[in-house]
Design a protein around this motif. Structure first.
Motif, short mmCIF file in Angstrom:
data_model
loop_
_atom_site.label_atom_id
_atom_site.label_comp_id
_atom_site.label_asym_id
_atom_site.label_seq_id
_atom_site.Cartn_x
_atom_site.Cartn_y
_atom_site.Cartn_z
N ALA A 48 -5.23 5.17 0.76
CA ALA A 48 -5.97 4.37 -0.22
C ALA A 48 -6.33 5.18 -1.47
CB ALA A 48 -7.24 3.82 0.43
N CYS B 284 0.86 -1.19 0.00
CA CYS B 284 0.00 0.00 0.00
C CYS B 284 0.89 1.23 0.00
CB CYS B 284 -0.93 0.01 1.21
SG CYS B 284 -0.05 0.11 2.79
N MET C 295 -14.06 3.49 -2.54
CA MET C 295 -12.82 3.12 -1.86
C MET C 295 -13.07 2.83 -0.37
SD MET C 295 -9.73 2.32 -1.93
CE MET C 295 -9.37 2.73 -3.65
N GLY D 44 -6.24 4.41 5.36
CA GLY D 44 -6.53 3.04 5.80
C GLY D 44 -5.88 2.76 7.14
N LEU E 37 -12.28 -0.66 1.50
CA LEU E 37 -11.47 -0.76 2.72
C LEU E 37 -12.22 -1.53 3.81
CD1 LEU E 37 -9.91 2.83 2.98
CD2 LEU E 37 -8.72 0.69 2.43
#
Length: 461
Positions: free
Chosen positions: A388, A346, A421, A378, A425
């Protein structure tokens, strides 16, 4: 070749100059310096940190005498105990317990026995005197009865009234003789019963004295097997010389099995919900800087407790070491890092780069200055936080607010992309939690000896 080298040098100068003007000039128009960092990409491990203490997974208890309460000893002081860490063989001396109270009880028991013996002798003498008196009376009555019989024989030539009187006298003597015989029998039975009662008390006190004398030998504690002596630790500290053992917990020390070690830690109530059995942990030992051991969370307490030196309630967590080292010893201080969540790859930035004002944003550097860039964040660690949406790899962000930050342009995210998004998550977090729950349910339980109480507690391994 001759032309290539100058071209390479010129290209390097151009790159360095561009980098200087883009990155090195972190000052804004007011001359304020800004701390810039680059957005990096990589794995993210979310950990919880705690300190703990090494313990043996299993240990042999070195106990004082069993049945202390049966002889009236409820607390006994450890008079002497060999130093902690001493390696002993089976049968070697380990400790001695204070015999002062036991000696007093032995003296009391001996005094009671002497008293009972005196009472027994006294009752035997009194009974013998009383029985002798009754026998003498019986002999005298027998002679009197013979005399009455003779008088009755002689009265047969006397008037009827005299004969009747002689007969009554003889019957009275016979009755008195029979009564005295019965009294002799009852007195004998009474004395036998009384002597039996006192003799029972004597045997009881004698048994108690023998138990107390037997405890005298048991007040010297020997090692039940080979091993290293480790002091017992509880909420009140170490149980060493001068400490006391009780009739409920007579454990003096223990011989740990050093082949399997574990460490216990206390996690605060804010973080305990993130900890599950089956999670991996990294363990460091203060005594060996630079060495790291792999561990596995095996159990966590269901109920919090208030522990000394902790401001809030904490939960006990036990981590088993999955590798061993001959240098490890019980009671060594450990540092524990439990991995409660992990993301394969990430985007990440330092946690302090995130700004919050109803929305999360960062100060992103552009070619013309800075903007306020909205981001979707995140999971985070103590240092970094995952991004993210809103940034790209190698973007530059400022850790501090540039001058005139309130006047900077705020760049919003597309709302549809943002909602999508956030949902992704949440779904990813749910999948990771379910996976951890499956692992937690797959572990089995084993009944292991409890360190503090000497009883048993279930831990998972």
């Amino acid at each position: 070749m001759k032309l290539t080298r100058p071209l390479l040098i010129l290209l390097a100068i151009v790159v360095l100059a561009g980098g200087y003007f883009y990155f090195a000039d972190s000052s804004d128009d007011s001359g304020q310096s800004n701390l810039l960092v680059s957005v990096k990409e990589g794995p993210l491990l979310v950990t919880i940190h705690a300190s703990g203490e090494l313990q043996a997974k299993r240990s042999e208890k070195i106990k004082g005498p069993d049945g202390l309460r049966s002889v009236g000893l409820y607390r006994v002081t450890i008079e002497d105990l060999i130093p902690e860490g001493t390696v002993v063989k089976e049968g070697d001396y380990v400790a001695s317990l204070d015999k002062t109270e036991l000696d007093e009880k032995i003296k009391e028991s001996q005094t009671e026995i002497d008293k009972i013996e005196t009472q027994l002798d006294q009752i035997r003498i009194d009974t013998a005197i009383e029985m002798r008196g009754l026998r003498d009376q019986l002999i005298n009555l027998k002679f009197s009865l013979e005399d009455k019989k003779l008088s009755m024989e002689l009265s047969k030539y006397e008037p009827q009234a005299i004969q009747k009187q002689a007969q009554l006298d003889m019957e009275k003597s016979e009755r008195e003789y029979a009564q005295l015989e019965n009294k002799l029998i009852l007195t004998r039975e009474k004395s036998i019963a009384k002597v039996g009662e006192i003799d029972a008390s004597y045997r009881q006190q004698e048994h108690k004295l023998n138990r107390l004398l037997g405890f005298q030998k048991k007040m010297t504690i020997m090692a039940p097997k080979d091993g290293m002596v480790i002091y017992i630790r509880n909420w009140n500290g170490k149980r060493g010389p001068g400490s006391q053992i009780s009739g409920w917990d007579a454990t003096v020390a223990e011989l740990p099995d050093l082949s399997e070690m574990m460490t216990m830690a206390y996690i605060n109530e804010v973080d305990i919900s993130k900890v599950m059995p089956g999670q991996n942990a990294r363990i460091t030992v203060d005594a060996f800087p630079g060495k790291e051991f792999q561990g596995l969370v095996v159990t966590k307490a269901n109920i919090g407790e208030q522990i000394r030196n902790y401001d809030t309630k904490v939960f006990e967590v036990i981590v088993i070491l999955q590798e061993q080292d001959s240098l490890l010893r019980p009671a060594m201080t450990t540092g524990i890092s439990i991995t409660v969540d992990s993301i394969g790859t990430c985007l990440q930035i330092p946690l302090e780069a995130i700004q919050s004002d109803s929305l999360s944003f960062v100060f992103k550097k552009t070619r013309t200055g800075f903007i306020k860039q909205e981001v979707v964040t995140g999971p985070s660690t103590d240092i970094d936080i995952s991004i993210a949406l809103g940034l790209s790899k190698n973007d530059m962000v400022s850790l501090n607010a540039p001058s005139h930050a309130d006047d900077l342009e705020f760049v919003y995210l597309d709302q549809d992309e943002k909602r999508q998004m956030i949902q992704e998550l949440e779904n990813a977090l749910t999948r990771r939690i379910k996976a951890q729950q499956v692992i937690a349910r797959s572990v089995k339980q084993e009944n292991l000896q409890s360190k503090d109480t000497g009883g048993s507690t279930f831990i998972i391994f």
